[in-house]
Design a protein around this motif. Structure first.
Motif, PDB file in Angstrom:
ATOM      1  N   LEU A  88      85.058  64.599 119.648  1.00 29.66           N
ATOM      2  CA  LEU A  88      86.281  63.956 119.160  1.00 29.66           C
ATOM      3  C   LEU A  88      87.458  64.918 119.186  1.00 29.66           C
ATOM      4  O   LEU A  88      88.035  65.213 118.153  1.00 29.66           O
ATOM      5  CB  LEU A  88      86.068  63.434 117.738  1.00 29.66           C
ATOM      6  CG  LEU A  88      85.698  61.967 117.584  1.00 29.66           C
ATOM      7  CD1 LEU A  88      85.673  61.598 116.113  1.00 29.66           C
ATOM      8  CD2 LEU A  88      86.657  61.073 118.310  1.00 29.66           C
ATOM      9  N   THR A  89      87.817  65.419 120.337  1.00 26.69           N
ATOM     10  CA  THR A  89      88.994  66.280 120.424  1.00 26.69           C
ATOM     11  C   THR A  89      90.224  65.414 120.658  1.00 26.69           C
ATOM     12  O   THR A  89      90.123  64.312 121.193  1.00 26.69           O
ATOM     13  CB  THR A  89      88.837  67.270 121.582  1.00 26.69           C
ATOM     14  OG1 THR A  89      88.537  66.530 122.755  1.00 26.69           O
ATOM     15  CG2 THR A  89      87.729  68.261 121.309  1.00 26.69           C
ATOM     16  N   PRO A  90      91.409  65.896 120.246  1.00 31.08           N
ATOM     17  CA  PRO A  90      92.631  65.098 120.459  1.00 31.08           C
ATOM     18  C   PRO A  90      92.853  64.748 121.925  1.00 31.08           C
ATOM     19  O   PRO A  90      93.421  63.705 122.238  1.00 31.08           O
ATOM     20  CB  PRO A  90      93.736  66.021 119.941  1.00 31.08           C
ATOM     21  CG  PRO A  90      93.070  66.882 118.952  1.00 31.08           C
ATOM     22  CD  PRO A  90      91.673  67.094 119.435  1.00 31.08           C
ATOM     23  N   LYS A  91      92.371  65.624 122.846  1.00 27.33           N
ATOM     24  CA  LYS A  91      92.541  65.347 124.273  1.00 27.33           C
ATOM     25  C   LYS A  91      91.872  64.029 124.665  1.00 27.33           C
ATOM     26  O   LYS A  91      92.359  63.321 125.547  1.00 27.33           O
ATOM     27  CB  LYS A  91      91.928  66.502 125.066  1.00 27.33           C
ATOM     28  CG  LYS A  91      92.322  66.530 126.530  1.00 27.33           C
ATOM     29  CD  LYS A  91      92.034  67.907 127.125  1.00 27.33           C
ATOM     30  CE  LYS A  91      90.553  68.253 127.118  1.00 27.33           C
ATOM     31  NZ  LYS A  91      89.805  67.682 128.215  1.00 27.33           N
TER      32      LYS A  91
ATOM     33  N   GLY B  23      88.089  52.573 119.259  1.00 32.73           N
ATOM     34  CA  GLY B  23      86.769  53.179 119.061  1.00 32.73           C
ATOM     35  C   GLY B  23      85.907  53.068 120.296  1.00 32.73           C
ATOM     36  O   GLY B  23      85.242  54.028 120.696  1.00 32.73           O
ATOM     37  N   VAL B  24      85.903  51.878 120.939  1.00 26.82           N
ATOM     38  CA  VAL B  24      85.087  51.695 122.138  1.00 26.82           C
ATOM     39  C   VAL B  24      85.559  52.627 123.252  1.00 26.82           C
ATOM     40  O   VAL B  24      84.767  53.191 124.002  1.00 26.82           O
ATOM     41  CB  VAL B  24      85.132  50.218 122.587  1.00 26.82           C
ATOM     42  CG1 VAL B  24      84.523  50.067 123.961  1.00 26.82           C
ATOM     43  CG2 VAL B  24      84.380  49.358 121.604  1.00 26.82           C
ATOM     44  N   MET B  25      86.886  52.834 123.339  1.00 28.13           N
ATOM     45  CA  MET B  25      87.396  53.685 124.418  1.00 28.13           C
ATOM     46  C   MET B  25      87.146  55.157 124.142  1.00 28.13           C
ATOM     47  O   MET B  25      86.962  55.941 125.071  1.00 28.13           O
ATOM     48  CB  MET B  25      88.900  53.452 124.604  1.00 28.13           C
ATOM     49  CG  MET B  25      89.210  52.145 125.281  1.00 28.13           C
ATOM     50  SD  MET B  25      90.878  52.099 125.887  1.00 28.13           S
ATOM     51  CE  MET B  25      91.787  51.826 124.393  1.00 28.13           C
ATOM     52  N   VAL B  26      87.147  55.563 122.866  1.00 22.90           N
ATOM     53  CA  VAL B  26      87.139  56.983 122.543  1.00 22.90           C
ATOM     54  C   VAL B  26      85.723  57.526 122.370  1.00 22.90           C
ATOM     55  O   VAL B  26      85.394  58.597 122.873  1.00 22.90           O
ATOM     56  CB  VAL B  26      87.972  57.227 121.262  1.00 22.90           C
ATOM     57  CG1 VAL B  26      87.728  58.605 120.724  1.00 22.90           C
ATOM     58  CG2 VAL B  26      89.439  57.036 121.560  1.00 22.90           C
TER      59      VAL B  26
END
Lengths: 166, 102
Positions: A88-91, B23-26
């Motif tokens: 979960l990095t901002p990039k 959320g699904v994309m990340v």
């Protein structure tokens, strides 16, 4: 009394935000249950008590318990939370978040246009829903039962442990 | 029962749907992807309930029940796939799935 709707909405949005940004699967699940309960409260306020009860029983009860059982079976340790935090990095999240936020802003702008229409002025109880379900929507109910049967067969097939060829 | 503007209820549904979409994309963990899919379906159900409540008609709740059925079917199959996937690859990374053949 309208303040109750805004409080429930704020709880639902904040809990969903915690689901999306959490790194621990169990904590995310508990936040998701809070979000579903808040949405159920909105259903009750809008005069849909049957839908609110189903939301609590089926969504927050059955489906979320299924998720909890799977998390238990996977035996996820602290390593998964560490890896999630590394992913979960901002990039990774800035560009999708901006794209989705722009689309949301457009939709909110379109909704703001025009006059307010009142919702939640009449109570639609389970009797009316049942008459509608088994009247004009009878074929759809049959199709839903077919879908559940297909899901049952598929889950049984996928859940089998194939030791001989796996 | 509280009379609220329909547009505000639809706005809440839109915000929840957008959060699930982000959320699904990340996310890359399959469990979180399934959770975000549930969030998106729940937002769609909320939109149906709000619209049905605007007209005082039971059709919105009928649609909600159908979405509930779909969510239950999707969750059971998706979680069965997650279990099978974890058993074979010992990982929940969705990118590992690009190596699956047959």
């Amino acid at each position: 009394m309208e303040i109750a709707f805004y409080i429930a909405s704020a709880i639902a949005i904040y809990a969903t935000l915690r689901v999306v940004t959490n790194t621990n699967p169990v904590h995310a699940l508990l936040s998701l249950i809070v979000s579903l309960l808040a949405v159920a409260a909105i259903f009750f306020m809008l005069g849909a008590p049957f839908a609110g009860a189903l939301e609590i029983i089926v969504y927050a009860g059955a489906i979320m318990v299924l998720f909890v059982f799977v998390v238990m079976m996977l035996n996820i340790g602290p390593a998964v939370a560490m890896q999630e935090r590394a992913w979960l990095t901002p990039k990774t999240w800035v560009v999708p978040a901006i794209l989705a936020a722009v689309l949301l802003a457009e939709m909110l702008y379109l909704l703001r246009d025009g006059t307010w229409n009142q919702a939640g002025h009449t109570l639609v109880d389970a009797k009316q829903v049942g008459i509608s379900l088994f009247g004009p929507y009878l074929l759809v109910v049959e199709l839903a039962s077919l879908l559940l049967l297909a899901a049952l067969v598929a889950a049984y097939h996928l859940g089998k442990r194939d030791d001989q060829n796996g | 029962m509280i009379a609220i503007p329909m547009e505000q209820g639809l706005a809440v549904a839109g915000v929840l749907f957008t959060l699930g979409l982000v959320g699904v994309m990340v996310r890359r963990n399959i469990l979180f992807l399934l959770m975000c899919l549930e969030v998106m379906m729940n937002a769609a159900a909320l939109a149906f309930i709000v619209a049905g409540s605007r007209w005082g008609a039971p059709d919105g709740q009928v649609m909600f029940i159908l979405i509930l059925t779909l969510a239950a079917a999707e969750a059971s199959i998706g979680l069965a796939i997650v279990l099978q996937f974890y058993r074979r690859h010992h990982s929940l990374d969705i990118d590992v799935a690009s190596e699956m053949r047959g």
